[in-house]
Design a protein around this motif. Structure first.
Motif, PDB file in Angstrom:
ATOM      1  N   ASP A 110      25.742  47.814  32.740  1.00  0.00           N
ATOM      2  CA  ASP A 110      26.427  46.820  32.160  1.00  0.00           C
ATOM      3  C   ASP A 110      27.976  46.489  32.533  1.00  0.00           C
ATOM      4  OD1 ASP A 110      27.618  48.946  30.856  1.00  0.00           O
ATOM      5  OD2 ASP A 110      27.700  47.722  28.818  1.00  0.00           O
ATOM      6  N   ILE A 111      28.076  47.195  33.654  1.00  0.00           N
ATOM      7  CA  ILE A 111      29.443  46.866  34.337  1.00  0.00           C
ATOM      8  C   ILE A 111      29.452  46.495  35.876  1.00  0.00           C
ATOM      9  CG2 ILE A 111      31.051  48.250  32.784  1.00  0.00           C
ATOM     10  CD1 ILE A 111      30.507  50.618  34.679  1.00  0.00           C
ATOM     11  N   ASP A 112      30.362  46.000  36.514  1.00  0.00           N
ATOM     12  CA  ASP A 112      30.456  45.473  37.757  1.00  0.00           C
ATOM     13  C   ASP A 112      30.153  46.446  38.745  1.00  0.00           C
ATOM     14  OD1 ASP A 112      30.213  42.756  37.176  1.00  0.00           O
ATOM     15  OD2 ASP A 112      32.129  42.348  37.398  1.00  0.00           O
ATOM     16  N   GLY A 113      30.648  47.759  38.449  1.00  0.00           N
ATOM     17  CA  GLY A 113      30.837  48.892  39.339  1.00  0.00           C
ATOM     18  C   GLY A 113      31.794  49.974  38.703  1.00  0.00           C
ATOM     19  N   LEU A 114      32.008  50.826  39.518  1.00  0.00           N
ATOM     20  CA  LEU A 114      33.003  52.012  38.810  1.00  0.00           C
ATOM     21  C   LEU A 114      34.331  51.451  39.223  1.00  0.00           C
ATOM     22  CD1 LEU A 114      30.976  54.898  40.639  1.00  0.00           C
ATOM     23  CD2 LEU A 114      31.326  54.377  37.905  1.00  0.00           C
ATOM     24  N   TYR A 115      35.246  51.808  38.121  1.00  0.00           N
ATOM     25  CA  TYR A 115      36.613  51.482  38.040  1.00  0.00           C
ATOM     26  C   TYR A 115      37.527  52.809  38.412  1.00  0.00           C
ATOM     27  CZ  TYR A 115      35.110  46.918  36.631  1.00  0.00           C
ATOM     28  OH  TYR A 115      34.921  45.764  36.700  1.00  0.00           O
ATOM     29  N   ASP A 116      38.638  52.402  38.736  1.00  0.00           N
ATOM     30  CA  ASP A 116      39.469  53.724  38.909  1.00  0.00           C
ATOM     31  C   ASP A 116      40.288  54.254  37.472  1.00  0.00           C
ATOM     32  OD1 ASP A 116      41.041  51.590  38.565  1.00  0.00           O
ATOM     33  OD2 ASP A 116      42.564  51.753  40.124  1.00  0.00           O
ATOM     34  N   LYS A 117      40.237  53.216  36.739  1.00  0.00           N
ATOM     35  CA  LYS A 117      40.583  53.739  35.181  1.00  0.00           C
ATOM     36  C   LYS A 117      39.561  53.287  34.203  1.00  0.00           C
ATOM     37  CE  LYS A 117      45.300  53.084  36.421  1.00  0.00           C
ATOM     38  NZ  LYS A 117      46.299  52.116  36.509  1.00  0.00           N
ATOM     39  N   ASP A 118      39.453  53.547  33.054  1.00  0.00           N
ATOM     40  CA  ASP A 118      38.661  52.848  32.243  1.00  0.00           C
ATOM     41  C   ASP A 118      38.919  51.436  31.877  1.00  0.00           C
ATOM     42  OD1 ASP A 118      37.007  52.180  30.081  1.00  0.00           O
ATOM     43  OD2 ASP A 118      37.283  53.808  28.553  1.00  0.00           O
ATOM     44  N   PRO A 119      38.004  50.542  32.352  1.00  0.00           N
ATOM     45  CA  PRO A 119      38.408  49.171  32.396  1.00  0.00           C
ATOM     46  C   PRO A 119      38.528  48.604  30.789  1.00  0.00           C
ATOM     47  CG  PRO A 119      36.075  49.485  33.037  1.00  0.00           C
ATOM     48  CD  PRO A 119      36.709  50.830  32.944  1.00  0.00           C
ATOM     49  N   LYS A 120      37.824  49.360  29.829  1.00  0.00           N
ATOM     50  CA  LYS A 120      37.924  49.008  28.499  1.00  0.00           C
ATOM     51  C   LYS A 120      39.288  49.133  27.873  1.00  0.00           C
ATOM     52  CE  LYS A 120      33.072  49.174  27.892  1.00  0.00           C
ATOM     53  NZ  LYS A 120      31.854  50.223  28.179  1.00  0.00           N
ATOM     54  N   ASN A 121      39.904  50.043  28.453  1.00  0.00           N
ATOM     55  CA  ASN A 121      41.404  50.267  27.868  1.00  0.00           C
ATOM     56  C   ASN A 121      42.543  49.926  28.798  1.00  0.00           C
ATOM     57  OD1 ASN A 121      40.121  51.316  25.615  1.00  0.00           O
ATOM     58  ND2 ASN A 121      39.926  53.322  26.562  1.00  0.00           N
ATOM     59  N   ASN A 122      41.960  49.691  30.190  1.00  0.00           N
ATOM     60  CA  ASN A 122      43.296  49.287  30.954  1.00  0.00           C
ATOM     61  C   ASN A 122      43.010  48.041  31.879  1.00  0.00           C
ATOM     62  OD1 ASN A 122      44.565  52.105  31.591  1.00  0.00           O
ATOM     63  ND2 ASN A 122      42.676  52.496  31.284  1.00  0.00           N
ATOM     64  N   LYS A 123      43.905  47.072  31.594  1.00  0.00           N
ATOM     65  CA  LYS A 123      43.700  45.763  31.841  1.00  0.00           C
ATOM     66  C   LYS A 123      43.853  45.884  33.534  1.00  0.00           C
ATOM     67  CE  LYS A 123      44.688  42.304  28.207  1.00  0.00           C
ATOM     68  NZ  LYS A 123      45.716  42.784  27.487  1.00  0.00           N
ATOM     69  N   ASP A 124      44.543  46.772  34.081  1.00  0.00           N
ATOM     70  CA  ASP A 124      44.905  46.913  35.408  1.00  0.00           C
ATOM     71  C   ASP A 124      43.814  47.595  36.325  1.00  0.00           C
ATOM     72  OD1 ASP A 124      45.674  49.220  34.506  1.00  0.00           O
ATOM     73  OD2 ASP A 124      47.505  49.191  35.834  1.00  0.00           O
ATOM     74  N   ALA A 125      42.777  47.979  35.651  1.00  0.00           N
ATOM     75  CA  ALA A 125      41.471  48.781  36.305  1.00  0.00           C
ATOM     76  C   ALA A 125      41.187  48.086  37.544  1.00  0.00           C
ATOM     77  CB  ALA A 125      40.584  49.125  35.392  1.00  0.00           C
ATOM     78  N   LYS A 126      40.956  48.882  38.519  1.00  0.00           N
ATOM     79  CA  LYS A 126      40.381  48.231  39.822  1.00  0.00           C
ATOM     80  C   LYS A 126      38.963  48.491  40.135  1.00  0.00           C
ATOM     81  CE  LYS A 126      44.699  47.450  42.131  1.00  0.00           C
ATOM     82  NZ  LYS A 126      45.699  48.367  41.350  1.00  0.00           N
TER      83      LYS A 126
END
Ligand code: IP8
Length: 259
Positions: free
Chosen positions: A170-186
């Motif tokens: 249910d996410i676009d892919g893997l992020y460098d940080k948790d996208p749920k808690n970090n707005k700047d997650a890439k």
């Protein structure tokens, strides 16, 4: 052939015990059908497995006999989920059969062992699609253990040698940080063994088999020089269809194997 894992986050509502996302599953199967690609499907447990498994720490194996009723309940619940998945496949005219890992296979200290794949392969040769799923499985060392759909994917890769492997989440892919808690997650569009070193693991607390680093390692183990392993968001209509048709979509692609 393309091997697809439908993650628990896309086929169930992970926050609500035993909630099946029938609409989403039905649409994903329409997309598979429309693509006319030969696929094999594995699915996760979502809220049919993780809620009770976490409550009774089933991922640690047998610690006390108070866990035993929970083993039976989780096995029952994930079989119900599997029946609903198979019912949707049958509705689309895809002949599918259930292969429950907990009734067919064994684990040894957490490692899944499929000694005899004869039944599964015979079903595939007849044109039936064997559907495996995350389950509670007997473990030689720990009494029992949680076998995740990801472990099953690795074994099926060895058996079926798929040309491509897709994880639907249910996410676009893997992020460098948790996208749920970090707005700047890439979003990480490509994962290689080298890049893995620089990723900090964060995990989904509701998941007994979770953790982004573990996911990346599993994806890398599955990828080879010739076979990519792709993670996509199945809640976005037609993303799976576009990928199956060979288009480039928003995703994380694991490449080159785990070194
Ligand atoms: O959802 C976990 O499988 P997964 C299986 O693929 C259970 O990680 C029973 C929690």
């Amino acid at each position: 052939m393309i091997l697809i894992k439908l993650g628990g986050s896309v086929i169930t509502d992970k926050t609500q015990y035993r909630t099946f996302n029938q609409e989403c599953v039905s649409r994903l199967f329409d997309e598979i059908k429309k693509s006319e690609r030969g696929v094999l499907i594995v699915h996760g447990a979502g809220s049919f497995g993780h809620v009770i498994a976490k409550q009774y720490s089933l991922q640690n194996g047998l610690v006390d006999f108070g866990q035993i009723p929970a083993v039976a309940k989780v096995q029952y619940d994930v079989r119900e989920l599997n029946s609903m998945i198979i019912a949707e496949l049958l509705k689309k005219g895809i002949p599918a059969v259930s292969i429950p890992p907990g009734s067919c296979f064994i684990m040894d200290n957490g490692k899944l062992i499929i000694k005899d794949p004869e039944v599964m392969l015979a079903f595939s040769h007849l044109g039936l699609m064997p559907v495996l799923f995350g389950d509670v499985v007997i473990d030689r060392k720990k009494g029992f253990g949680i076998c995740s759909g990801d472990q099953i994917m690795e074994i099926l890769c060895d058996l079926y040698k798929p040309e491509k492997v897709i994880f639907v989440s249910d996410i676009d892919g893997l992020y460098d940080k948790d996208p749920k808690n970090n707005k700047d997650a890439k979003l990480i569009d490509e994962v290689t063994s080298e890049k893995l070193e620089n990723i900090n693991s964060y995990s989904n607390i509701d998941d007994v088999t979770g953790g982004v680093r573990g996911k990346m390692e599993a994806m890398l183990r599955i990828s080879t020089e010739r076979r990519d392993c792709v993670l996509i968001n199945g809640t976005v209509p037609d993303r799976l269809y576009s990928l199956l048709k060979g288009d480039k979509v928003i995703s994380t692609i694991a490449k080159g194997g785990l070194k």
